[in-house]
Design an enzyme around this catalytic site. Structure first.
Site, PDB file in Angstrom:
ATOM      1  CG  ASP A 363      -0.402  -0.263   2.511  1.00 14.15           C
ATOM      2  OD1 ASP A 363       0.831  -0.321   2.623  1.00 14.15           O
ATOM      3  OD2 ASP A 363      -1.181  -0.431   3.484  1.00 14.15           O
ATOM      4  CG  HIS A 367       0.464   6.844  -0.338  1.00 19.11           C
ATOM      5  ND1 HIS A 367      -0.572   7.284   0.466  1.00 19.11           N
ATOM      6  CD2 HIS A 367       1.291   7.907  -0.480  1.00 19.11           C
ATOM      7  CE1 HIS A 367      -0.358   8.542   0.798  1.00 19.11           C
ATOM      8  NE2 HIS A 367       0.774   8.938   0.234  1.00 19.11           N
ATOM      9  CD  GLU A 368       4.987   7.947  -1.581  1.00 11.88           C
ATOM     10  OE1 GLU A 368       5.077   8.905  -2.383  1.00 11.88           O
ATOM     11  OE2 GLU A 368       4.757   8.102  -0.376  1.00 11.88           O
ATOM     12  CG  HIS A 371       1.583  11.098  -4.015  1.00 10.44           C
ATOM     13  ND1 HIS A 371       0.595  11.992  -3.657  1.00 10.44           N
ATOM     14  CD2 HIS A 371       2.053  10.581  -2.841  1.00 10.44           C
ATOM     15  CE1 HIS A 371       0.474  12.015  -2.341  1.00 10.44           C
ATOM     16  NE2 HIS A 371       1.335  11.168  -1.824  1.00 10.44           N
ATOM     17  CE1 TYR A 382       1.114  15.970  -0.962  1.00 11.67           C
ATOM     18  CE2 TYR A 382       2.945  17.137   0.041  1.00 11.67           C
ATOM     19  CZ  TYR A 382       2.133  16.024  -0.047  1.00 11.67           C
ATOM     20  OH  TYR A 382       2.347  14.954   0.797  1.00 11.67           O
ATOM     21  CD  GLU A 391      -0.029  12.570   1.416  1.00 14.89           C
ATOM     22  OE1 GLU A 391      -0.151  11.471   1.997  1.00 14.89           O
ATOM     23  OE2 GLU A 391       0.924  12.818   0.659  1.00 14.89           O
ATOM     24  CG  ASP A 402      -2.830  -4.284   1.540  1.00 12.75           C
ATOM     25  OD1 ASP A 402      -3.491  -5.330   1.668  1.00 12.75           O
ATOM     26  OD2 ASP A 402      -2.035  -3.863   2.404  1.00 12.75           O
ATOM     27  CG  ASP A 405      -5.330  -4.113   6.942  1.00 16.14           C
ATOM     28  OD1 ASP A 405      -5.024  -3.021   6.440  1.00 16.14           O
ATOM     29  OD2 ASP A 405      -4.488  -5.004   7.165  1.00 16.14           O
ATOM     30  CD  GLU A 410      -1.420  -2.997   6.644  1.00 16.44           C
ATOM     31  OE1 GLU A 410      -1.812  -3.825   5.813  1.00 16.44           O
ATOM     32  OE2 GLU A 410      -1.529  -1.756   6.474  1.00 16.44           O
ATOM     33  CB  VAL A 417       4.759  -2.880  17.587  1.00 20.22           C
ATOM     34  CG1 VAL A 417       3.423  -2.498  18.223  1.00 20.22           C
ATOM     35  CG2 VAL A 417       5.912  -2.576  18.525  1.00 20.22           C
ATOM     36  CG  ASP A 450       1.148  17.875   7.080  1.00 23.13           C
ATOM     37  OD1 ASP A 450       1.991  17.424   6.286  1.00 23.13           O
ATOM     38  OD2 ASP A 450       0.034  17.347   7.273  1.00 23.13           O
ATOM     39  CG  HIS A 455       1.042  13.922   5.402  1.00 23.66           C
ATOM     40  ND1 HIS A 455       1.897  14.921   4.978  1.00 23.66           N
ATOM     41  CD2 HIS A 455       1.329  12.840   4.635  1.00 23.66           C
ATOM     42  CE1 HIS A 455       2.667  14.463   4.014  1.00 23.66           C
ATOM     43  NE2 HIS A 455       2.344  13.199   3.774  1.00 23.66           N
TER      44      HIS A 455
END
Length: 527
Positions: A363, A367-368, A371, A382, A391, A402, A405, A410, A417, A450, A455
């Site tokens: 993902d 995502h990139e 863009h 932007y 974004e 993906d 979920d 993730e 973690v 930002d 974001h």
């Protein structure tokens, strides 16, 4: 949460004259921190047989007084596209004295019967008829001024690398065009300079320089960055498309229906010095080493994203012209990020604590590369709400690629973690993002802010996408979002404009029930 909503929106009624008849129209616009609002006008216009450039010009001329646009003075036709639904889209530059206004276009959409379905874009209704035309220097000198302003030695950004295949690679791209720059209602003749490079740091500089004085009106490095989540490269075995040359196998994919290739490099040499780097190779066509893992994922997922856009939308690479998709892994040292630099992908290894190899999340790759799709279609600026949409659309298409979920990145965030992520479409609040307009954050348009919360505030359209997908399903939702991104959104589109674009796309594709679902999704987030 004590976030304060500062967005001022309005929906007003007006009338559009079409073929001598006045009809009611819905106009959606947004007061987005002083920027020119993107308008979206939709109604059953009383006009027929709009099936040519000449007929569209006639339609626009009949509506000059209400649109506050003169077709022969304010608009310049740049392209005409007919889509798979039989709708035709006439795309105009908004011009002043035949010079395009930066980050602006006006689009007339007609159905296959020749009816006008909608008109949208940046109208600049209050723009002057003229701007000062004195130019003290040319566009080539403007490029030099831009280099001086960003304080980068051009030679450092223009190093040529020779691959093991004997090809030369250069990551530097320079463009310079004369535009009219608008800031808070002040229109200035300017040069728009684009400087894209991957060394000595990743950059996609957009610089606006006053054509008369040489003053820099605005300069932003708009490299799109994203960070991911999870446990890193997962150790799964992937089938790779490689290229054999002189008894060596390269991560070089020529199998896709495109003009270019998908190619993957390793940034041997460390910090920024060898981009795009060197091809990842193996003598046995078995890329199993620890160092090769990041490259395997970058290469495989780039192909997966290509396949998604091609199979789902018949889009050939990010620009729909079959351009190369180039990735470099092991970028920098402990680099906790991934980025689309304007001409290639770069992936850091992470620091091993916050992130591991960032190419290990499909993902993030989606995502990139989205863009890149946005850059070549809607061109969403932007910053502020248009940047938050930029974004958000990347997150949404990351989910479509993906969809196991609602979490973003993730797989590579906080290795060791489980269950956490960088963002969530279903629960933005869990990751310190607003999910309703009453939580909208009014942040400064600075790097520290930002860029107006691109974001942060993306959580609001992300939650609207979550509601839309739950209501309509992935199959319909992805078509609606793609159509909105590639057909209806324009550079200054804001949240209200995005809602209108998605409503129109839903209506085009699936009718009134789908449009109602989109309407409800955005109502759920306060729009």
């Amino acid at each position: 949460m004590n976030w304060k909503s500062v967005m001022a929106t309005f929906v007003l009624g007006t009338s559009i004259v079409a073929g001598g008849t006045t009809v009611s129209a819905d106009v959606s616009a947004d007061l987005d921190q002083g920027k020119e609002a993107s308008q979206f006008i939709k109604k059953n216009f009383d006009v027929k047989n709009v099936v040519s450039n000449k007929a569209v010009d006639k339609f626009l001329k009949a509506n000059e007084s209400t649109l506050n646009l003169k077709v022969n003075k304010d608009l310049k036709l740049v392209k005409t596209e007919t889509d798979e639904l039989g709708m035709t889209h006439y795309v105009y530059n908004r011009v002043i004295q035949n010079v395009p206004v930066a980050n602006s276009k006006v689009v007339v959409h007609t159905d296959k019967k020749g009816n006008v379905a909608a008109v949208n874009g940046e109208f600049h209704s209050d723009a002057p008829d003229k701007v000062r035309q004195q130019k003290a220097f040319n566009k080539h000198q403007a490029v030099d001024y831009a280099w001086d302003h960003i304080d980068v030695d051009r030679e450092d950004a223009d190093k040529v690398q020779k691959s093991e295949l004997g090809e030369d690679f250069n990551t530097l791209t320079e463009n310079s065009d004369l535009v009219v720059y608008n800031e808070d209602g002040e229109y200035t003749l300017a040069y728009h300079v684009e400087l894209q490079f991957a060394q000595p740091y990743p950059a996609n500089w957009q610089v606006y320089i006053n054509a008369e004085t040489g003053d820099v009106l605005k300069a932003s490095n708009v490299v799109h960055e994203a960070t991911g989540t999870g446990t890193g490269v997962l150790g799964d075995t992937k089938s790779l498309n490689t290229y054999a040359y002189n008894n060596t196998y390269y991560l070089f994919d020529t199998t896709k229906p495109m003009n270019g290739v998908i190619e993957t490099f390793d940034n041997y040499g460390g910090q920024y010095s060898s981009l795009p780097g060197y091809y990842v190779t193996d003598s046995g066509n078995t890329f199993y080493s620890e160092r090769q893992k990041a490259a395997v994922d970058a290469h495989y997922y780039a192909g997966e994203v290509f396949d998604y856009y091609y199979d789902t939308f018949n889009r050939v690479s990010y620009d729909n012209n079959g351009s190369d998709i180039r990735s470099t892994v092991h970028y920098g040292s402990n680099y906790n990020n991934a980025a689309w630099t304007g001409n290639q992908m770069i992936y850091g290894d992470g620091d091993g604590s916050t992130f591991t190899y960032l190419s290990g999340a499909d993902d993030i790759v989606a995502h990139e590369l989205t863009h890149a799709v946005t850059d070549t279609t809607a061109g969403l600026i932007y910053e502020n709400q248009s940047g938050a949409l930029n974004e958000s659309f990347s997150d949404v298409f990351g989910y479509f690629v993906d969809s196991e979920d609602w979490l973003m990145g993730e797989d590579v965030y906080t290795p060791g973690v489980s269950g956490d992520a960088l963002r969530s479409l279903s629960n933005p609040n869990a990751y310190n993002q607003p999910d309703h307009m009453n939580e909208y954050q009014n942040l400064p348009n600075t790097e520290a802010g930002d860029w107006g919360g691109v974001h942060i505030n993306s959580g609001i359209p992300n939650k609207a996408a979550y509601y839309t997908i739950n209501s309509l399903g992935i199959s319909k939702a992805q078509q609606i979002y793609y159509r909105a991104l590639t057909v209806y959104l324009t550079p200054s589109s804001n949240f209200q404009s995005a809602k209108a674009a998605l409503q129109q796309s839903a209506q085009d594709l699936y009718g009134s029930s789908a449009k109602s679902a989109v309407t409800q999704a955005w109502s759920n987030v306060g729009l």
